[in-house]
Scaffold this active site. Structure first.
Site, short mmCIF file in Angstrom:
data_model
loop_
_atom_site.label_atom_id
_atom_site.label_comp_id
_atom_site.label_asym_id
_atom_site.label_seq_id
_atom_site.Cartn_x
_atom_site.Cartn_y
_atom_site.Cartn_z
N ARG A 138 14.16 -1.71 -6.04
CA ARG A 138 12.84 -1.98 -6.63
C ARG A 138 12.95 -2.01 -8.15
O ARG A 138 13.70 -1.23 -8.75
CB ARG A 138 11.83 -0.92 -6.21
CG ARG A 138 11.69 -0.71 -4.72
CD ARG A 138 11.22 -1.95 -3.96
NE ARG A 138 9.93 -2.43 -4.43
CZ ARG A 138 8.75 -1.99 -3.99
NH1 ARG A 138 8.71 -1.06 -3.06
NH2 ARG A 138 7.62 -2.47 -4.46
N LYS A 162 2.61 7.14 4.80
CA LYS A 162 1.93 5.85 4.73
C LYS A 162 1.55 5.32 6.11
O LYS A 162 1.25 4.15 6.27
CB LYS A 162 2.83 4.83 4.02
CG LYS A 162 3.13 5.22 2.57
CD LYS A 162 4.02 4.17 1.91
CE LYS A 162 4.96 4.80 0.93
NZ LYS A 162 5.95 3.84 0.40
N PRO A 207 0.84 -1.21 0.00
CA PRO A 207 0.00 0.00 0.00
C PRO A 207 0.87 1.26 0.00
O PRO A 207 1.84 1.34 0.74
CB PRO A 207 -0.77 -0.10 1.32
CG PRO A 207 -0.61 -1.50 1.78
CD PRO A 207 0.67 -2.01 1.21
N GLU A 208 0.54 2.21 -0.86
CA GLU A 208 1.24 3.50 -0.90
C GLU A 208 0.27 4.57 -0.39
O GLU A 208 -0.82 4.26 0.09
CB GLU A 208 1.76 3.76 -2.32
CG GLU A 208 2.77 2.69 -2.75
CD GLU A 208 3.39 2.92 -4.13
OE1 GLU A 208 3.35 4.06 -4.63
OE2 GLU A 208 3.91 1.95 -4.69
#
Ligand SMILES: [Zn+2]
Length: 290
Positions: free
Chosen positions: A280, A69, A2-3
């Protein structure tokens, strides 16, 4: 993972059903308790599960907000203020259930780790499949330095200038731009999905050195990031893997992403490339992004 938009969606959906409620009792899963017995502190951080249960019982949930976040629960008991800080990690989610009900989204059902019994037979469940999430109770945010170091919220008036100033600092200017925009101390709440997407929409290669991007182009990139985050909030976030809102519903932003996970560029139909940046995987179009 989740961002910012997904966390914002959770906060917006939790607010109307949870604010003003009092925590009657708390349950922590045997898995989390067992992790503490071997010194691992899975999910419950900073206190033992037993201490968290004891502290939370009787507290009123006054307000729920988001910072980057993190989900912040403002709690109160006998005039004393506390904050419960939650990070969803890779696969955490909150579910608003009627007493003892099962989570509709079945894969979360066996991963109920923190359960808050609220007034009126309401159960608020924190479920986390991979257990990278966190729940911690503090008296104030000064007790949790990672939050104090964050850049302004991207929608705040000073966020763009803060970002531009950071880009000129020695520690950032020689870094790849994607690593910089994903750094929460430069710009908060932009993870891999939205960084990939904003860089594509702004026509900038993720591996481009920050100092080689003009000031105007960096401003344009910042505006694009904000636009992508707002678009995602409006569409309920992206459900790439495990994200669900409190009613177990998936978001719709994943269908609007133009570059994340794409093998062919939707604009020029060139094969996309991939590069690992800040650990990433980054997709980009070698033709549209310079
Ligand atoms: Zn292209």
């Amino acid at each position: 993972m989740p961002e910012l938009p997904e966390v914002e969606g959770v906060v917006r959906s939790l607010k109307p059903v949870v604010e003003g409620k009092t925590i009657q009792s708390v349950q922590i899963s045997p898995t989390v308790k067992a992790s503490h017995e071997v010194g691992k502190q899975s999910i419950v951080k900073g206190t033992t599960p037993e201490q968290l249960i004891e502290h939370l019982e009787g507290m009123k949930i006054v307000k729920i907000t988001r910072r980057s976040k993190y989900i912040l629960f403002d709690l109160e008991r006998d005039g004393q203020q506390f904050k419960m800080i939650n990070h969803l990690g890779m696969s955490g989610g909150w579910f608003d259930l009627k007493n003892a009900e099962e989570i509709q989204e079945g894969k979360f059902q066996n991963h109920r780790h923190v359960e808050l019994q609220l007034d009126g037979d309401q159960t608020l469940v924190y479920a986390d499949i991979r257990r990278f999430g966190e729940v911690r109770l503090v008296e104030n945010l000064a007790q949790f330095p990672p939050i104090l170091k964050l850049a302004p919220e991207p929608f705040d008036a000073d966020a763009k200038q803060y970002f531009l100033d950071c880009c000129n600092l020695p520690k950032y200017k020689n870094k790849e731009i994607k690593a910089v925009i994903m750094d929460g101390q430069v710009l908060c709440g932009c993870g891999n999905i939205y960084a990939t997407e904003a860089l594509f929409r702004a026509g900038i290669r993720p591996g481009r050195k920050t100092s080689l991007i003009s000031g105007t182009k960096k401003e344009q990139l910042f505006d694009t990031i904000v636009a992508v985050l707002l678009e995602s909030i409006a569409f309920g976030g992206s459900s790439i893997s495990d994200y669900r809102n409190i009613n177990g519903e998936a978001g719709g932003m994943q269908d609007r992403l133009k570059m994340y996970g794409m093998n062919i560029c939707p604009m020029c139909h060139t094969n996309t490339k991939q590069k690992t940046i800040a650990g990433r995987n980054s997709y980009y179009c070698p033709n549209c992004q310079k």
